[in-house]
Write a protein that holds these residues in place. Sequence first.
Motif, PDB file in Angstrom:
ATOM      1  N   TRP A 183      -8.239  -2.965   8.899  1.00  0.00           N
ATOM      2  CA  TRP A 183      -9.132  -1.872   8.478  1.00  0.00           C
ATOM      3  C   TRP A 183      -8.463  -0.962   7.450  1.00  0.00           C
ATOM      4  N   ARG A 184      -7.154  -0.697   7.624  1.00  0.00           N
ATOM      5  CA  ARG A 184      -6.442   0.145   6.646  1.00  0.00           C
ATOM      6  C   ARG A 184      -6.450  -0.501   5.262  1.00  0.00           C
ATOM      7  N   SER A 211      -8.289  -1.367  -0.103  1.00  0.00           N
ATOM      8  CA  SER A 211      -8.238   0.101  -0.009  1.00  0.00           C
ATOM      9  C   SER A 211      -7.667   0.732  -1.292  1.00  0.00           C
ATOM     10  N   PRO A 249     -11.148  -1.387   4.274  1.00  0.00           N
ATOM     11  CA  PRO A 249     -11.949  -0.475   5.132  1.00  0.00           C
ATOM     12  C   PRO A 249     -13.367  -0.977   5.371  1.00  0.00           C
ATOM     13  N   PHE A 294       0.820  -1.215   0.000  1.00  0.00           N
ATOM     14  CA  PHE A 294       0.000   0.000   0.000  1.00  0.00           C
ATOM     15  C   PHE A 294       0.854   1.265   0.000  1.00  0.00           C
TER      16      PHE A 294
END
Length: 370
Positions: free
Chosen positions: A279-280, A125, A283, A87
Amino acid sequence: MGLSIAWRLAARGIDVTLFEAGRCGTGASHAAAGMLAACAEVEPGEEPLVPLNRASQALWPDFARELEAASGLAVDLRTEGTLVCAFSADDQARLKHHLALQQRLGLPVSWLEAAEVRRREPFLSPGLVGGLWSPEDHQVDNRKLAAALYVAAGRAGATIHEDSPVESIVVEGGRARGVVVRGQRTDADVVVLAAGAWSRRIGGLPRAALPPVRPVKGQLVAVQMDPAAPLLSHVTWVPGAYLVPRRDGRLIIGATVEEKGFDTRMTAGGVLALLDAAWRALPAIEELPIVETWAGLRPGSRDDAPILGPGEIDGLVYATGHHRNGILLTPITSAVIADQILTGQLAEVARPFTFTRFASSADATREVAS
Ligand code: GLY
């Protein structure tokens, strides 16, 4: 490990008695996430493990089929493969460095651009920059595996005693002769020590024969997805966590790696770190209910590799120290240990993993010191 070896031996006509300290399949086999990650999880320094891990990975499809037939229970082997996602430019550089190691080792891992990763996992994400694709790293439902092994071992004729902690292994005249459970001795031609993180807690063995195994704590969290519309279909590694989607919609988020002895309490920091990492990367988990939190103990050996086969005490066989790879290594461990007991020969692929490797490093250290 105990159940799988009991199943393999009993199926070949051997009289097997298994003593389990608690209920079968409630230790590391229950706590695990069930990833069969011989390629994605390879780490620098663990290169000698690759042939063993890959050999066991190759056995998995037949092992699952055979076990399901023997037990009448599904183990949910899923074969979608594994993604390892980046990411940031940092993540990407780290993964590409890792890819070079994986490719040097001949592992089937390749780089995917972000668009291709997103095509496979659309809920990741927007920050995604690419990822590694490991098409041969699959997953199995480890709890179903343990349940199936319990039934298969019993059906094959193994006698299973639960809530029966082995107090000691009886060693007489330099040979293992049996075990003592609740003060009562049971004799045996061969004793297999497969007590996971608790392998050093069993009495009766001289210090030099105790396997160098310690508990390595892992905390995990599960959230519930809609099984008809799961957010994820591949085993997916993201910075700080791995995500393992199950057929029933549970998404397992793991795992911490902690040196906390036998403490299996969940901690705020552990849960926070796992949920934050998940969660990152994904999401949409934000609204999902947490359905379980749990912690288990990996049996980590001094070099993180398993301890397999004979040691210095005749009649004593080790099957412990599987650390992060217990579920992956179940097929090969049960096969090589059963074969060694029946033939006296330990398969070539397992020979680098006997207990004697620790004895020789101790000797080498002494030589260097003197
Ligand atoms: N192999 C996954 C873990 O040890 O957490």
